[in-house]
Design an enzyme around this catalytic site. Structure first.
Site, PDB file in Angstrom:
ATOM      1  CE  LYS A  10      30.307  63.569  65.281  1.00  0.00           C
ATOM      2  NZ  LYS A  10      28.936  62.290  65.115  1.00  0.00           N
ATOM      3  CE  LYS A  67      29.056  64.546  60.182  1.00  0.00           C
ATOM      4  NZ  LYS A  67      30.237  63.228  60.837  1.00  0.00           N
ATOM      5  NE  ARG A 111      34.008  48.844  70.924  1.00  0.00           N
ATOM      6  CZ  ARG A 111      33.583  48.536  72.160  1.00  0.00           C
ATOM      7  NH1 ARG A 111      32.073  47.860  72.066  1.00  0.00           N
ATOM      8  NH2 ARG A 111      33.912  48.278  73.399  1.00  0.00           N
TER       9      ARG A 111
HETATM   10  P1  13P Z   1      25.481  59.130  59.787  1.00  0.00           P
HETATM   11  O1  13P Z   1      26.296  59.326  58.182  1.00  0.00           O
HETATM   12  O2  13P Z   1      25.354  58.010  59.879  1.00  0.00           O
HETATM   13  O3  13P Z   1      24.735  60.015  60.259  1.00  0.00           O
HETATM   14  O4  13P Z   1      27.064  59.798  60.504  1.00  0.00           O
HETATM   15  C1  13P Z   1      27.325  61.073  60.194  1.00  0.00           C
HETATM   16  C2  13P Z   1      27.797  61.349  61.953  1.00  0.00           C
HETATM   17  O5  13P Z   1      28.818  61.818  61.882  1.00  0.00           O
HETATM   18  C3  13P Z   1      26.594  61.506  63.107  1.00  0.00           C
HETATM   19  O6  13P Z   1      26.662  62.363  64.055  1.00  0.00           O
END
Ligand code: 13P
Length: 336
Positions: free
Chosen positions: A134, A217, A44
């Site tokens: 996030k 987001k 990873r």
């Molecule tokens: P994706 O762009 O693959 O949807 O992932 C973004 C993300 O952070 C989802 O929580």
């Protein structure tokens, strides 16, 4: 301009976007398994270190969202991962929720957990170098859902998370993701996504969150994956702009869309059209996981020692997304 607003703008200005490399070990194991790579902490790290050392980090990537394991890892040349990211000019960020669990009394739906002990965890992440965070709330669409219970509970959690993050001098990414699974129309997605986003802002305001120091987001407005009625990319852009214009307070500096299962090209083309037609004051950029990493991961899995080819693929993807964030992307540039 507040310090939080400055951080938010540094991450998303000038076409820069966010690399969402915060897959949990469970999700990353799924991604690696799909390309026949064993999921170990070393593997990873190897893949992520290759991305974070790429040339494109300097020009195109404003921030990287990490997972707890990664923010604590050290690169093969002895630097910590957050300092590798900072050395490129990008800002390290961290996913701080601990995942979506079944919502009591609405077991098909989810509630994101992680508020207990969050203040203490945030302090540690700040010391490790994180300057933004996030938290993802997730919603499903069908005849019954999302329920008012799921909308209210997740909005409440997102707001309490955001208040704690700002207290700790970091920028919260507020991610309410309405999934594209299902056979609903794009208009239903528009209506439900708008309800979800509006409720999030009601709660953010109630919790006295500084809206100039967050990044939203959201998902783009798409027809459900199994819907028979598809809409054009132009319509995706138009409906997405309509949703943002009508649901997001003006103080918010910018929107960084998730890709949510769209292909790399689809996510790029839609973002490009959103920016070409952007009739709002908001910066519109990307915070992609799969749509930035998919091709790079595929190539890397064929020969994990081939750093250069993997980086070339990632550099191209990041460049295309940044062009899209400026409304300057085209198929010719994509295929050059
Ligand atoms: P994706 O762009 O693959 O949807 O992932 C973004 C993300 O952070 C989802 O929580």
């Amino acid at each position: 301009m507040s310090d939080l607003n400055k951080i938010a703008l540094k991450i998303i200005s000038n076409g820069k976007g966010i690399l969402a490399a915060d897959e949990s070990n469970g999700t990353m194991t799924k991604r690696l398994k799909a390309v026949d790579v064993v999921s170990t902490p070393e593997n990873r790290l190897m893949f992520r270190e290759i991305l974070f050392s790429s040339e494109s980090m300097k020009e195109y990537i404003g921030g990287v969202i990490l997972y707890d394991e990664t923010i604590n890892q050290t690169t093969s040349f002895g630097k910590s991962i957050p300092s590798l990211i900072s050395s490129t000019g990008a800002i390290p960020g961290i996913k701080v929720d601990i995942g979506a669990k079944d919502l009591a009394n609405s077991s098909e739906e989810k509630i994101t957990e992680g508020l207990d002990g969050l203040r203490e965890r945030l302090k540690r992440y700040y010391e490790l170098g994180a300057r933004f965070t996030k938290w993802r709330g997730v919603f499903i669409i069908n005849k019954k859902y999302p329920s008012t219970l799921a909308i209210n509970s997740n909005a409440h959690a997102l707001a309490r998370y955001s208040a704690l993050v700002q207290e700790c001098k970091m920028v919260p990414i507020v991610e309410p993701e309405v999934l594209m699974d299902g056979d609903h129309s794009a208009d239903i997605c528009l209506r439900k996504t708008s309800d979800v986003i509006k409720k999030c802002f009601d709660e953010l305001i109630l919790n006295k969150v500084d809206l100039s120091g967050i990044i939203l987001k959201p998902n783009m407005i798409l027809a459900g994956k199994n819907s028979k009625v598809k809409i054009s990319n132009e319509e995706v852009a138009q409906k997405t702009l309509q949703c943002i214009r009508n649901s997001v307070p003006r103080e918010v500096p910018g929107i960084a869309f998730l890709s949510g299962g769209q292909s790399e090209i689809e996510a790029t083309e839609n973002l490009n059209l959103i920016n070409k037609n952007n009739n709002t004051e908001f910066i519109m950029t990307y915070s992609y996981g799969r749509a930035l990493q998919q091709s790079a991961l595929k190539i890397w899995s064929k020969n994990t020692k081939d750093v250069k080819t993997t980086q070339n693929i990632f550099n191209h993807r990041a460049k295309m997304c940044t062009l899209a964030a400026q409304g300057k992307w085209s198929y010719e540039l994509e295929n050059k």
